[in-house]
Scaffold this motif. Sequence first.
Motif, PDB file in Angstrom:
ATOM      1  N   THR A  26       0.828  -1.206   0.000  1.00  0.00           N
ATOM      2  CA  THR A  26       0.000   0.000   0.000  1.00  0.00           C
ATOM      3  C   THR A  26       0.861   1.254   0.000  1.00  0.00           C
ATOM      4  OG1 THR A  26      -0.117  -0.042   2.409  1.00  0.00           O
ATOM      5  CG2 THR A  26      -1.901  -1.111   1.218  1.00  0.00           C
ATOM      6  N   ARG A  27       2.074   1.128   0.471  1.00  0.00           N
ATOM      7  CA  ARG A  27       3.003   2.261   0.507  1.00  0.00           C
ATOM      8  C   ARG A  27       4.424   1.726   0.442  1.00  0.00           C
ATOM      9  NH1 ARG A  27       1.421   7.309   3.381  1.00  0.00           N
ATOM     10  NH2 ARG A  27       0.054   7.055   1.628  1.00  0.00           N
ATOM     11  N   VAL A  28       5.281   2.414  -0.287  1.00  0.00           N
ATOM     12  CA  VAL A  28       6.704   2.092  -0.352  1.00  0.00           C
ATOM     13  C   VAL A  28       7.452   3.344   0.067  1.00  0.00           C
ATOM     14  CG1 VAL A  28       8.626   1.429  -1.834  1.00  0.00           C
ATOM     15  CG2 VAL A  28       6.367   0.406  -2.196  1.00  0.00           C
ATOM     16  N   GLY A  44       2.285  -3.231   4.003  1.00  0.00           N
ATOM     17  CA  GLY A  44       1.204  -4.045   3.465  1.00  0.00           C
ATOM     18  C   GLY A  44      -0.111  -3.762   4.150  1.00  0.00           C
ATOM     19  N   GLY A  45      -0.884  -4.802   4.342  1.00  0.00           N
ATOM     20  CA  GLY A  45      -2.202  -4.668   4.940  1.00  0.00           C
ATOM     21  C   GLY A  45      -2.148  -4.518   6.450  1.00  0.00           C
ATOM     22  N   PRO A  46      -3.277  -4.121   7.043  1.00  0.00           N
ATOM     23  CA  PRO A  46      -3.343  -3.989   8.503  1.00  0.00           C
ATOM     24  C   PRO A  46      -3.360  -5.363   9.168  1.00  0.00           C
ATOM     25  CG  PRO A  46      -5.490  -3.544   7.544  1.00  0.00           C
ATOM     26  CD  PRO A  46      -4.534  -3.730   6.402  1.00  0.00           C
ATOM     27  N   VAL A  47      -2.784  -5.442  10.338  1.00  0.00           N
ATOM     28  CA  VAL A  47      -2.826  -6.668  11.135  1.00  0.00           C
ATOM     29  C   VAL A  47      -4.244  -6.820  11.667  1.00  0.00           C
ATOM     30  CG1 VAL A  47      -1.925  -7.809  13.204  1.00  0.00           C
ATOM     31  CG2 VAL A  47      -0.392  -6.449  11.750  1.00  0.00           C
ATOM     32  N   GLY A  48      -4.816  -7.997  11.527  1.00  0.00           N
ATOM     33  CA  GLY A  48      -6.191  -8.248  11.967  1.00  0.00           C
ATOM     34  C   GLY A  48      -6.427  -7.846  13.412  1.00  0.00           C
ATOM     35  N   GLY A  49      -7.527  -7.135  13.662  1.00  0.00           N
ATOM     36  CA  GLY A  49      -7.905  -6.737  15.011  1.00  0.00           C
ATOM     37  C   GLY A  49      -7.119  -5.571  15.583  1.00  0.00           C
ATOM     38  N   SER A  50      -6.292  -4.917  14.771  1.00  0.00           N
ATOM     39  CA  SER A  50      -5.469  -3.821  15.295  1.00  0.00           C
ATOM     40  C   SER A  50      -6.024  -2.446  14.950  1.00  0.00           C
ATOM     41  CB  SER A  50      -4.038  -3.932  14.773  1.00  0.00           C
ATOM     42  OG  SER A  50      -3.981  -3.603  13.393  1.00  0.00           O
ATOM     43  N   ASP A  51      -7.152  -2.389  14.242  1.00  0.00           N
ATOM     44  CA  ASP A  51      -7.746  -1.116  13.822  1.00  0.00           C
ATOM     45  C   ASP A  51      -6.758  -0.240  13.072  1.00  0.00           C
ATOM     46  OD1 ASP A  51     -10.222  -1.756  14.932  1.00  0.00           O
ATOM     47  OD2 ASP A  51      -9.676  -0.925  16.872  1.00  0.00           O
ATOM     48  N   GLY A  52      -5.858  -0.865  12.311  1.00  0.00           N
ATOM     49  CA  GLY A  52      -4.883  -0.119  11.522  1.00  0.00           C
ATOM     50  C   GLY A  52      -3.712   0.417  12.316  1.00  0.00           C
ATOM     51  N   LYS A  53      -3.629   0.096  13.598  1.00  0.00           N
ATOM     52  CA  LYS A  53      -2.531   0.594  14.424  1.00  0.00           C
ATOM     53  C   LYS A  53      -1.250  -0.217  14.209  1.00  0.00           C
ATOM     54  CE  LYS A  53      -5.620   2.462  17.851  1.00  0.00           C
ATOM     55  NZ  LYS A  53      -6.185   2.305  19.178  1.00  0.00           N
ATOM     56  N   ARG A  54      -1.397  -1.396  13.598  1.00  0.00           N
ATOM     57  CA  ARG A  54      -0.247  -2.215  13.229  1.00  0.00           C
ATOM     58  C   ARG A  54      -0.431  -2.641  11.782  1.00  0.00           C
ATOM     59  NH1 ARG A  54      -1.513  -5.709  17.984  1.00  0.00           N
ATOM     60  NH2 ARG A  54      -2.005  -7.155  16.319  1.00  0.00           N
ATOM     61  N   VAL A  55       0.622  -2.629  11.020  1.00  0.00           N
ATOM     62  CA  VAL A  55       0.566  -3.076   9.629  1.00  0.00           C
ATOM     63  C   VAL A  55       1.699  -4.061   9.384  1.00  0.00           C
ATOM     64  CG1 VAL A  55      -0.494  -0.945   8.753  1.00  0.00           C
ATOM     65  CG2 VAL A  55       1.990  -1.160   8.775  1.00  0.00           C
TER      66      VAL A  55
END
Length: 92
Positions: A26-28, A44-55
């Motif tokens: 998603t970003r480089v 890459g994508g967000p870590v499941g259950g992290s609300d985008g706070k971890r990718v």
Amino acid sequence: MDQAAAGTKAADTDADLKLYGLDQPTRVIVVTQKGAGAKTLQLGGPVGGSDGKRVYARVPDRPGGFELRGARTAALVKERAALGAEQERGTV
């Protein structure tokens, strides 16, 4: 990358990058240091259950991937325009 800064190892060398959203990042981010060359970080994508706070992230010339977490993750995934506005205001 130091594991404390990077977070938890998320993918082994032979992992399917698509599972982590790293087949089409998603970003480089490319950082160039004078006299040291360029270093690349793929987000890459967000870590499941992290609300985008971890990718999920990876450094292309290193095996596997990891979870990127912490206060700076939000700044790294923001749109460039929003980040620029915050820099002008001095809030980043």
